[in-house]
Design an enzyme around this catalytic site. Structure first.
Site, PDB file in Angstrom:
ATOM      1  N   HIS A 150      -6.472   9.433   2.319  1.00 29.33           N
ATOM      2  CA  HIS A 150      -5.846   8.927   1.085  1.00 29.33           C
ATOM      3  C   HIS A 150      -6.882   8.727  -0.029  1.00 29.33           C
ATOM      4  O   HIS A 150      -6.566   8.882  -1.205  1.00 29.33           O
ATOM      5  CB  HIS A 150      -5.150   7.578   1.342  1.00 29.33           C
ATOM      6  CG  HIS A 150      -3.741   7.695   1.854  1.00 29.33           C
ATOM      7  ND1 HIS A 150      -2.721   8.275   1.125  1.00 29.33           N
ATOM      8  CD2 HIS A 150      -3.178   7.278   3.010  1.00 29.33           C
ATOM      9  CE1 HIS A 150      -1.597   8.212   1.828  1.00 29.33           C
ATOM     10  NE2 HIS A 150      -1.836   7.615   2.972  1.00 29.33           N
TER      11      HIS A 150
ATOM     12  N   CYS B  64       3.907   8.081   6.913  1.00 30.51           N
ATOM     13  CA  CYS B  64       3.148   7.462   5.828  1.00 30.51           C
ATOM     14  C   CYS B  64       4.117   6.666   4.959  1.00 30.51           C
ATOM     15  O   CYS B  64       5.213   7.137   4.658  1.00 30.51           O
ATOM     16  CB  CYS B  64       2.476   8.559   5.003  1.00 30.51           C
ATOM     17  SG  CYS B  64       1.539   7.933   3.601  1.00 30.51           S
ATOM     18  N   LEU B  65       3.710   5.475   4.568  1.00 28.33           N
ATOM     19  CA  LEU B  65       4.578   4.634   3.747  1.00 28.33           C
ATOM     20  C   LEU B  65       4.800   5.229   2.357  1.00 28.33           C
ATOM     21  O   LEU B  65       5.713   4.810   1.644  1.00 28.33           O
ATOM     22  CB  LEU B  65       3.994   3.219   3.633  1.00 28.33           C
ATOM     23  CG  LEU B  65       3.941   2.431   4.944  1.00 28.33           C
ATOM     24  CD1 LEU B  65       3.226   1.105   4.750  1.00 28.33           C
ATOM     25  CD2 LEU B  65       5.348   2.199   5.492  1.00 28.33           C
TER      26      LEU B  65
ATOM     27  N   HIS C 259      -6.226   9.109   8.791  1.00 33.84           N
ATOM     28  CA  HIS C 259      -5.092   9.178   7.862  1.00 33.84           C
ATOM     29  C   HIS C 259      -5.392   8.395   6.580  1.00 33.84           C
ATOM     30  O   HIS C 259      -5.235   8.910   5.473  1.00 33.84           O
ATOM     31  CB  HIS C 259      -3.835   8.634   8.563  1.00 33.84           C
ATOM     32  CG  HIS C 259      -2.625   8.557   7.685  1.00 33.84           C
ATOM     33  ND1 HIS C 259      -1.493   9.327   7.900  1.00 33.84           N
ATOM     34  CD2 HIS C 259      -2.357   7.806   6.579  1.00 33.84           C
ATOM     35  CE1 HIS C 259      -0.597   9.053   6.951  1.00 33.84           C
ATOM     36  NE2 HIS C 259      -1.097   8.127   6.150  1.00 33.84           N
TER      37      HIS C 259
HETATM   38 CO    CO Z   1      -0.446   7.215   4.429  1.00 37.51          CO
END
Ligand code: CO
Length: 150
Positions: free
Chosen positions: A134, A88-89, A130
């Site tokens: 968020h 994940c960034l 994913h």
């Molecule tokens: Co992410």
């Protein structure tokens, strides 16, 4: 278009539940365009609103099947399971093993407010799940069985 800062784990913004998008206007389009620029530079497979500090139900994924924007998404059904590596960034330098559905059906609106639905499989389904998480303040590290450094 511009590159935005990516919020990192530890920031409460990533733990909030996002609000519905109600205006399909230039502000939303600029957000989506900026998110696209931001993720291309960072070489990720997707990005969600809270990762750039915007608590709105919007994300996109950039996968083999193409580039898809989702506004006010709802996961309608899931089937099967798959296990695989995920990053994940907003959680730099780490990877985790996460189990996700193998296939998801998702309905959403596009940037103009038009409703659509699509079926995503394999990595595409993983990316959708994913990013969707968020929007509810959930990070993959909450679900990973093992987290390793890059
Ligand atoms: Co992410």
């Amino acid at each position: 278009m511009a590159i935005r800062n990516i919020v990192q784990v530890g920031d409460e913004t990533l733990r909030k539940k996002c609000f519905e998008v109600t205006s399909f206007d230039q502000k939303l389009w600029t957000l989506l365009d900026d998110m696209k620029d931001t993720v291309r530079k960072a070489e990720g497979a997707g990005l969600a609103g809270p990762q750039v500090g915007v608590l709105r139900r919007v994300f996109f994924v950039d996968v083999e099947e193409g580039y898809f924007e989702f506004v006010n998404p709802v996961i309608v059904s899931v089937s099967g399971t798959q296990s695989g590596k995920e990053g994940c960034l907003s959680v730099k330098g780490k990877w985790g093993e996460v189990t996700r559905p193998k296939k998801v059906v998702i309905k959403a609106q596009d940037r103009f407010g038009n409703a659509f639905s699509l079926t995503a499989k394999d990595f595409f389904a993983r990316a959708v799940c994913h990013e969707y998480d968020h929007l509810d303040g959930i990070l993959y590290i909450d679900k990973a069985t093992e987290i390793v450094n890059d």
